[in-house]
Design a protein around this motif. Structure first.
Motif, mmCIF file in Angstrom:
data_model
loop_
_atom_site.group_PDB
_atom_site.id
_atom_site.type_symbol
_atom_site.label_atom_id
_atom_site.label_comp_id
_atom_site.label_asym_id
_atom_site.label_seq_id
_atom_site.Cartn_x
_atom_site.Cartn_y
_atom_site.Cartn_z
ATOM 1 N N ARG A 85 2.673 -7.576 -11.716
ATOM 2 C CA ARG A 85 2.470 -6.338 -10.946
ATOM 3 C C ARG A 85 2.739 -5.095 -11.810
ATOM 4 O O ARG A 85 2.009 -4.113 -11.761
ATOM 5 N N ILE A 113 10.115 2.158 -8.173
ATOM 6 C CA ILE A 113 10.713 1.136 -7.316
ATOM 7 C C ILE A 113 9.763 -0.003 -6.962
ATOM 8 O O ILE A 113 10.176 -1.148 -6.856
ATOM 9 N N PHE A 114 8.477 0.321 -6.806
ATOM 10 C CA PHE A 114 7.547 -0.680 -6.300
ATOM 11 C C PHE A 114 7.138 -1.700 -7.365
ATOM 12 O O PHE A 114 6.670 -2.783 -7.033
ATOM 13 N N TRP A 170 14.691 -1.777 -11.201
ATOM 14 C CA TRP A 170 14.473 -1.748 -9.745
ATOM 15 C C TRP A 170 15.773 -1.367 -9.020
ATOM 16 O O TRP A 170 15.761 -0.505 -8.116
ATOM 17 N N ALA A 183 3.103 2.941 -1.757
ATOM 18 C CA ALA A 183 3.674 1.924 -0.855
ATOM 19 C C ALA A 183 3.500 2.318 0.608
ATOM 20 O O ALA A 183 3.371 1.459 1.478
ATOM 21 N N THR A 189 0.595 2.325 6.500
ATOM 22 C CA THR A 189 0.730 2.966 7.816
ATOM 23 C C THR A 189 -0.649 3.233 8.413
ATOM 24 O O THR A 189 -0.861 3.056 9.618
ATOM 25 N N LEU A 226 -1.883 0.013 9.890
ATOM 26 C CA LEU A 226 -1.249 -0.276 11.189
ATOM 27 C C LEU A 226 -1.935 0.515 12.307
ATOM 28 O O LEU A 226 -2.264 -0.026 13.364
ATOM 29 N N LEU A 276 1.383 -5.721 14.138
ATOM 30 C CA LEU A 276 1.851 -6.134 12.798
ATOM 31 C C LEU A 276 1.956 -7.653 12.663
ATOM 32 O O LEU A 276 1.957 -8.190 11.568
ATOM 33 N N ARG A 279 5.487 -14.146 -5.590
ATOM 34 C CA ARG A 279 6.609 -13.954 -6.500
ATOM 35 C C ARG A 279 6.467 -14.946 -7.645
ATOM 36 O O ARG A 279 5.949 -16.052 -7.444
ATOM 37 N N ARG A 331 14.613 -6.414 -1.262
ATOM 38 C CA ARG A 331 13.436 -5.558 -1.474
ATOM 39 C C ARG A 331 12.734 -5.233 -0.164
ATOM 40 O O ARG A 331 11.550 -4.877 -0.150
ATOM 41 N N ILE A 332 13.448 -5.337 0.946
ATOM 42 C CA ILE A 332 12.820 -5.026 2.237
ATOM 43 C C ILE A 332 12.267 -3.597 2.189
ATOM 44 O O ILE A 332 12.821 -2.737 1.498
HETATM 45 C C1 HEM Z 1 3.287 -0.189 8.558
HETATM 46 C C2 HEM Z 1 3.745 0.327 7.458
HETATM 47 C C3 HEM Z 1 4.367 -0.431 6.340
HETATM 48 C C4 HEM Z 1 4.410 -1.777 6.094
HETATM 49 C C5 HEM Z 1 3.822 -2.893 6.937
HETATM 50 C C6 HEM Z 1 5.143 -1.961 4.855
HETATM 51 C C7 HEM Z 1 5.388 -3.190 4.276
HETATM 52 C C8 HEM Z 1 6.054 -3.352 3.076
HETATM 53 C C9 HEM Z 1 6.220 -4.619 2.406
HETATM 54 C C10 HEM Z 1 5.684 -5.957 2.904
HETATM 55 C C11 HEM Z 1 6.920 -4.388 1.276
HETATM 56 C C12 HEM Z 1 7.355 -5.414 0.240
HETATM 57 C C13 HEM Z 1 6.430 -5.450 -0.943
HETATM 58 C C14 HEM Z 1 6.935 -6.428 -1.978
HETATM 59 O O1 HEM Z 1 8.103 -6.434 -2.307
HETATM 60 O O2 HEM Z 1 6.145 -7.215 -2.496
HETATM 61 C C15 HEM Z 1 7.203 -2.970 1.225
HETATM 62 C C16 HEM Z 1 7.913 -2.367 0.219
HETATM 63 C C17 HEM Z 1 8.139 -1.010 0.151
HETATM 64 N N1 HEM Z 1 7.764 -0.064 1.080
HETATM 65 FE FE1 HEM Z 1 6.762 -0.405 2.794
HETATM 66 N N2 HEM Z 1 5.531 -0.740 4.386
HETATM 67 C C18 HEM Z 1 5.085 0.216 5.255
HETATM 68 C C19 HEM Z 1 5.267 1.577 5.146
HETATM 69 C C20 HEM Z 1 6.008 2.207 4.186
HETATM 70 C C21 HEM Z 1 6.241 3.632 4.117
HETATM 71 C C22 HEM Z 1 5.706 4.661 5.120
HETATM 72 C C23 HEM Z 1 6.985 3.862 2.999
HETATM 73 C C24 HEM Z 1 7.520 5.147 2.435
HETATM 74 C C25 HEM Z 1 7.344 6.336 2.944
HETATM 75 C C26 HEM Z 1 7.237 2.572 2.375
HETATM 76 C C27 HEM Z 1 7.966 2.386 1.238
HETATM 77 C C28 HEM Z 1 8.171 1.167 0.631
HETATM 78 C C29 HEM Z 1 8.854 1.013 -0.637
HETATM 79 C C30 HEM Z 1 9.463 2.130 -1.472
HETATM 80 C C31 HEM Z 1 8.830 -0.355 -0.932
HETATM 81 C C32 HEM Z 1 9.430 -1.040 -2.164
HETATM 82 C C33 HEM Z 1 10.825 -1.511 -1.844
HETATM 83 C C34 HEM Z 1 11.457 -2.265 -2.993
HETATM 84 O O3 HEM Z 1 10.760 -2.940 -3.752
HETATM 85 O O4 HEM Z 1 12.687 -2.169 -3.105
HETATM 86 N N3 HEM Z 1 6.632 1.592 3.120
HETATM 87 N N4 HEM Z 1 6.675 -2.369 2.334
#
Ligand code: HEM
Length: 543
Positions: free
Chosen positions: A131, A143-144, A151, A336, A341, A344, A401, A412, A484-485
């Motif tokens: 990735r 972070i992503f 991380w 991310a 969003t 959704l 969802l 992973r 990593r949620i």
């Molecule tokens: C319906 C909306 C969303 C869903 C379904 C969703 C889902 C996810 C999922 C499944 C991951 C894990 C990815 C991975 O590790 O492989 C993730 C990570 C992340 N999401 Fe969301 N996300 C949404 C909205 C958002 C929004 C609005 C933001 C920020 C404004 C955000 C910020 C992040 C960040 C920063 C990570 C990385 C976290 C890390 O690796 O520590 N997400 N998201």
């Protein structure tokens, strides 16, 4: 006594460099390497079998290099049927199985226990693999895409910016919802692609939240100029916003293809992609440098620049003043949070248009709780807390969802030889051995439709199931789990909830303007996130 007679040195050298002998040597070296590898593999397998009772998964496909499977997956992806292809695979082979793709062993699983192990209990045994390389040109280091210390440092820095106080200000969403409404035809004869408008709206609200200024892409029309024309790109002006909107969408699309190419991602780096990422970076750098200037001028200047609102960049600048870190982290969050969003919201309106009963029930709850416009007398204010406690709205979002998770497929990579708890042996209950470097793919799309977890009607859209007292933990995972949620979960649910409430206050009728799919499965565009491939065409109006 025998005398050893050596051939002359020049004839030895000639023998070693003759093409035939070189070939023999190469074949011999390769065979020896393969034998040593095989012996080593057997040794590791024996060790893990004795110590953990772990077995190796057989591949379900045996064709050369797994080429057939790779082509099958690619065809399904192009036909927007990847999810259906996967459901078929799991139906045929069970909840965990091995595959070979492009010569590599690649286990697949929809077992909550295995997913929990990768994301939480054995977190340190797994990483993001390719990735980082795929996203590097656009996202840099954030972070992503980072693993390990990089991380952990990013997460510790960014997490405080997602506290309830920061993400709960719904007032800042209203101008974007207003812009969205102004793009709706509001007629029972005209329809529009509401999913496309949600993609614009989430870009507009995210840029405002992150940079303090929205790109207002909902205001852009073809008449505002050709979005692809980057010659006129002036950061800080309307052309800058247009240029950024196009460049970000385009570079994200190429990045998604790069992610699918995995270790071959370096092959895809065309000139227009490099130009688009340069524009994205220039745009973000403009806001970063404004924030850094304000930081140097002191708290009063920051207050003036943000007009007292919470702006992510201006909060982060208090923590780090490194311009590259600021740019990279902002872009990581934008990527991310934006499409996820929008996806959704798109799927919510797709489903509500197909299920009038749910639409009417949800609307009745919304009018009862919030009235038919913002600040209705005697009704609740629309805010973080009231949105969270509006029960049927919560059930609808959970159910959307479940059926259409924004990130339907993930993976992973094992960073060392390790074990996952379940899926091996004849009864599929034994632990399985995962070798270092192997990619484990998991699909929450398939897991969310498992009948043994969600019942015989698992494929049905029925929000009421969330009121029946059952609780799901690792079986239901739209936002991932473990360290990593998703950081933006509350932000996303607040934005989606607010937008739904406002639209249902405004309109009492929602109809689909597309024919129903014969097999009940809409075509899905599955890149980094999942959206409806042909858009969500609806009529939304007041009778
Ligand atoms: C319906 C909306 C969303 C869903 C379904 C969703 C889902 C996810 C999922 C499944 C991951 C894990 C990815 C991975 O590790 O492989 C993730 C990570 C992340 N999401 Fe969301 N996300 C949404 C909205 C958002 C929004 C609005 C933001 C920020 C404004 C955000 C910020 C992040 C960040 C920063 C990570 C990385 C976290 C890390 O690796 O520590 N997400 N998201």
């Amino acid at each position: 006594m025998s005398v050893l007679v050596l051939p002359p040195a020049n004839s030895l050298a000639a023998a070693a460099t003759s093409p035939k002998n070189v070939l023999v040597l190469v074949v011999f070296a390769l065979l020896s390497y393969a034998v040593v590898q095989k012996l080593n593999s057997k040794r590791v397998e024996r060790h893990f079998a004795e110590k953990h009772g772990a077995v190796r998964l057989e591949s379900v496909n045996t064709e050369l290099f797994g080429l057939g499977r790779f082509l099958g997956l690619s065809r399904a992806l192009r036909a927007h049927k990847l999810m259906e292809y996967m459901v078929d695979e799991y139906t045929k082979h069970g909840n965990t199985f091995g595959t070979t793709a492009l010569g590599k062993h690649n286990p697949w699983t929809v077992e909550p226990e295995n997913i929990k192990a990768m994301l939480a209990t054995k977190f340190n045994d797994f990483g993001l693999g390719t990735r980082y390389d795929a996203f590097l040109p656009l996202l840099g280091q954030g972070i992503f895409t980072l693993d390990n210390e990089g991380w952990a440092h990013s997460r510790a820095m960014l997490r405080p910016q997602f506290s309830r106080q920061q993400v709960s200000d719904v007032a800042k969403l209203e101008p974007h919802v207003h812009n969205l409404m102004s793009r709706l035809p509001r007629s029972h004869t005209e329809s529009c692609d509401i999913q496309e408008l949600f993609f614009r709206m989430t870009l507009d609200s995210a840029t405002e939240f992150l940079f303090g200024e929205s790109v207002e892409s909902l205001r852009l029309t073809p008449e505002s100029g050709d979005l692809k024309t980057t010659a006129a790109f002036v950061v800080g002006s309307d052309t800058g916003k247009q240029g950024f909107t196009y460049a970000f969408n385009y570079s994200q699309e190429v990045t998604a293809f790069r992610a699918q190419m995995q270790s071959y991602c370096w092959l895809l780096n065309p000139k227009d992609f490099r130009e688009a990422t340069a524009i994205v970076h220039k745009f973000v750098d403009y806001y970063v440098s404004k924030a850094l200037d304000a930081y140097r001028d002191g708290a009063a200047k920051i207050e003036e620049m943000t007009a007292g609102r919470y702006v992510f960049l201006y909060a982060l600048v208090e923590v780090t003043q490194d311009p590259k870190t600021l740019r990279d982290q902002l872009l990581n969050i934008l990527l991310a949070g934006r499409d996820t969003t929008a996806g959704l919201l798109g799927w919510t309106f797709y489903l509500l248009a197909r299920y009038p009963r749910v639409f009417q029930k949800l609307r009745a709850e919304i009018i009862e709780t919030f009235g038919d416009k913002p600040n209705s007398p005697g009704k609740q204010e629309i805010n973080f807390v009231s949105l969270k406690s509006t029960a049927y709205l919560r059930y609808v979002l959970n159910e959307v969802l479940r059926l259409y998770p924004s990130v339907p497929l993930n993976n992973r990579y094992a960073v060392r030889d390790t074990v996952l708890p379940i899926g091996g042996g004849p009864d599929r209950k034994c632990p399985i051995l995962i070798r270092k470097g192997e990619k484990v793919t998991y699909s929450v799309y398939v897991m969310h439709r498992r009948k043994d977890f969600f019942g015989d009607d698992a494929d049905e859209f029925r929000p009421e199931r969330w009121a029946e007292g059952k609780s799901w933990t690792w079986e239901y995972l739209p936002f991932n789990g473990g360290p990593r949620i998703c950081l933006g979960q509350q932000y996303a649910l607040t934005e989606a909830g607010y937008t739904i409430v406002r639209l249902l206050q405004e309109f009492d009728t929602l109809e689909s303007s597309e024919a129903a799919e014969p097999d009940g499965n809409p075509l899905k565009r599955t890149m980094l996130t999942m959206s409806k491939a042909t858009g969500v065409h609806v009529r939304l109006y007041k009778k």
